[in-house]
Write a protein that holds these residues in place. Structure first.
Motif, short mmCIF file in Angstrom:
data_model
loop_
_atom_site.label_atom_id
_atom_site.label_comp_id
_atom_site.label_asym_id
_atom_site.label_seq_id
_atom_site.Cartn_x
_atom_site.Cartn_y
_atom_site.Cartn_z
N LEU A 121 -44.19 10.86 64.90
CA LEU A 121 -44.27 10.98 66.36
C LEU A 121 -45.48 10.21 66.87
O LEU A 121 -45.43 9.56 67.91
N HIS B 252 -40.52 7.64 64.99
CA HIS B 252 -39.36 8.51 65.13
C HIS B 252 -38.49 7.97 66.27
O HIS B 252 -39.02 7.57 67.31
N GLU C 121 -36.83 9.43 68.38
CA GLU C 121 -37.00 10.18 69.64
C GLU C 121 -38.16 9.65 70.48
O GLU C 121 -38.22 9.87 71.68
N ASN C 122 -39.09 8.96 69.83
CA ASN C 122 -40.21 8.36 70.57
C ASN C 122 -39.73 7.42 71.67
O ASN C 122 -40.35 7.32 72.72
N PHE D 145 -39.15 9.32 74.73
CA PHE D 145 -40.42 9.77 75.32
C PHE D 145 -41.10 8.62 76.06
O PHE D 145 -41.61 8.78 77.17
N SER E 293 -41.96 11.17 78.82
CA SER E 293 -42.21 12.56 78.42
C SER E 293 -43.62 12.62 77.84
O SER E 293 -43.93 11.87 76.90
N HIS F 80 -43.24 18.66 64.21
CA HIS F 80 -42.28 17.67 64.72
C HIS F 80 -41.94 17.89 66.19
O HIS F 80 -40.84 17.57 66.62
N SER F 81 -42.89 18.49 66.94
CA SER F 81 -42.66 18.57 68.38
C SER F 81 -44.01 18.58 69.10
O SER F 81 -45.04 18.80 68.47
N LEU F 82 -43.97 18.32 70.41
CA LEU F 82 -45.22 18.30 71.16
C LEU F 82 -45.36 19.58 71.99
O LEU F 82 -46.02 19.60 73.03
N ALA F 83 -44.73 20.65 71.51
CA ALA F 83 -44.80 21.94 72.21
C ALA F 83 -46.23 22.47 72.18
O ALA F 83 -46.96 22.26 71.20
N GLU G 169 -47.49 24.47 69.06
CA GLU G 169 -47.75 23.65 67.87
C GLU G 169 -49.03 22.85 68.03
O GLU G 169 -49.87 22.78 67.13
N ALA H 223 -49.39 15.97 77.09
CA ALA H 223 -49.09 17.09 76.18
C ALA H 223 -50.18 18.15 76.26
O ALA H 223 -49.95 19.31 75.91
#
Ligand SMILES: Nc1ncnc2c1ncn2[C@@H]1O[C@H](COP(=O)(O)OS(=O)(=O)O)[C@@H](OP(=O)(O)O)[C@H]1O
Length: 222
Positions: A48, A75, A77-78, A81, A86, A178-181, A184, A206
Motif C-alpha cells: 500500500l 497494490h 487498489e492504490n 486511491f 481516497s 492491509h487497510s488504512l482504517a 489499524e 488517513a
C-alpha cells in the motif's frame, strides 16, 4: 485425499511458479510448499505504501531464508486511491490498475507463467464459489491454489510443525496491515511511529481516521 494432492498435481504441470505473497499465514504456507515442490520459485508482494520498514525487514528475512527474490509492486487498489482521492487528493491522470495487470507485470518481469496464491475455500462464500469453479489449477487464469482445501487449523499446524517464520509485526499489531482504517493505523502509530509518518506522506488524510479512533477510545475509557 491428501492436503498435498493439489501441489503435487501442480508440480506435474510446470517446474516454475511465482507466489503471490502477502506475508499472511496462507501465503506463508503456500510459499513453503512451492519451495518444496517446484524447481524455480519467485514471489511478489503488493504494498500500500512502498518501503515501510516493518514490512521490508520481514520481506528481506523471507528472501534470505528461501534464497529467492520477492518483487515489490504497488497494490492494484492504490490506483483507485490515487485516482479518486481516497486519503489524499485525487489525480485523474492515474490509470486504473486491475489484479490482472499486476499478474501480467510480474509474469513479464520473471518470465514465469503460473501464479500460486493462498486463497482457500474456507475463507468465504465468494471464495468457495470461485475455487469450486476453477479447481486447484485454473488453466484460463494460469493460477494455482495449493491450499484451497486447507482450513486455518491445518495452516497453523503446518507453520508450527515446520517452524516457519511468522512475521513479528503480525503478532505485535494483531493483524496483517492491509487497510488504512483508523484502528489499524493507530496501532502502527504506537508501535512503528516512523512507518506511520511515512504512510501519512502518501495518504495524509488517513490521519483523520486515526484521530477519530483515538478520541472515541479515550471517551470510551472515561
Ligand atoms: N498484498 C499482497 N501481496 C501479494 N499477495 C497478496 C496480497 N494480498 C493478498 N494476496 C494473495 O491473495 C491471497 C488471499 O488474500 P485475501 O484472503 O486477503 O484476499 S484478497 O485476495 O486480498 O482479496 C493471499 O494469501 P493470504 O494473505 O496468506 O491469505 C495472497 O496469496
Amino acid at each position: 485425499m491428501s492436503l498435498l494432492d493439489a501441489i503435487k498435481t501442480q508440480s506435474q504441470i510446470t517446474d516454475s511458479v511465482i507466489v503471490s505473497f502477502s506475508m499472511g499465514k496462507d501465503s506463508i504456507v503456500t510459499l513453503d510448499l512451492c519451495m518444496r515442490y517446484f524447481k524455480h520459485v519467485g514471489a511478489f508482494f503488493m504494498y500500500l505504501v512502498p518501503g515501510l520498514e516493518f514490512q521490508e525487514n520481514t520481506l528481506k528475512k523471507y528472501e534470505k531464508y528461501y534464497g529467492i527474490e520477492i518483487l515489490r509492486v504497488p497494490h492494484f487498489e492504490n490506483s483507485n486511491f490515487y485516482r479518486y482521492g481516497s486519503f489524499r487528493d485525487p489525480d485523474f491522470t492515474v490509470p486504473l490498475v486491475k489484479i490482472n495487470d499486476i499478474y501480467a507485470y510480474v509474469r513479464k518481469q520473471t518470465g514465469v507463467e503460473w501464479i500460486a496464491g493462498g486463497e482457500k475455500i474456507a475463507d468465504s462464500i465468494v471464495r468457495l464459489s470461485m475455487l469450486k469453479h476453477s479447481g486447484s489449477v485454473d488453466v484460463k487464469r494460469r493460477r494455482f491454489y495449493p491450499v484451497m482445501y486447507w482450513h486455518d487449523k491445518e495452516i497453523k499446524e503446518y507453520i508450527k510443525y515446520h517452524r516457519l517464520l511468522y512475521p513479528e509485526f503480525n503478532r505485535k499489531l494483531g493483524f496483517s496491515f492491509h487497510s488504512l482504517a483508523g484502528k489499524e493505523l493507530a496501532a502502527i502509530k504506537d508501535i512503528y511511529p516512523k512507518d506511520y509518518q511515512r504512510i501519512l506522506k502518501f495518504f495524509p488524510e488517513a490521519q483523520a481516521g486515526v484521530l477519530q479512533y483515538e478520541m472515541n477510545k479515550k471517551s470510551g475509557e472515561k
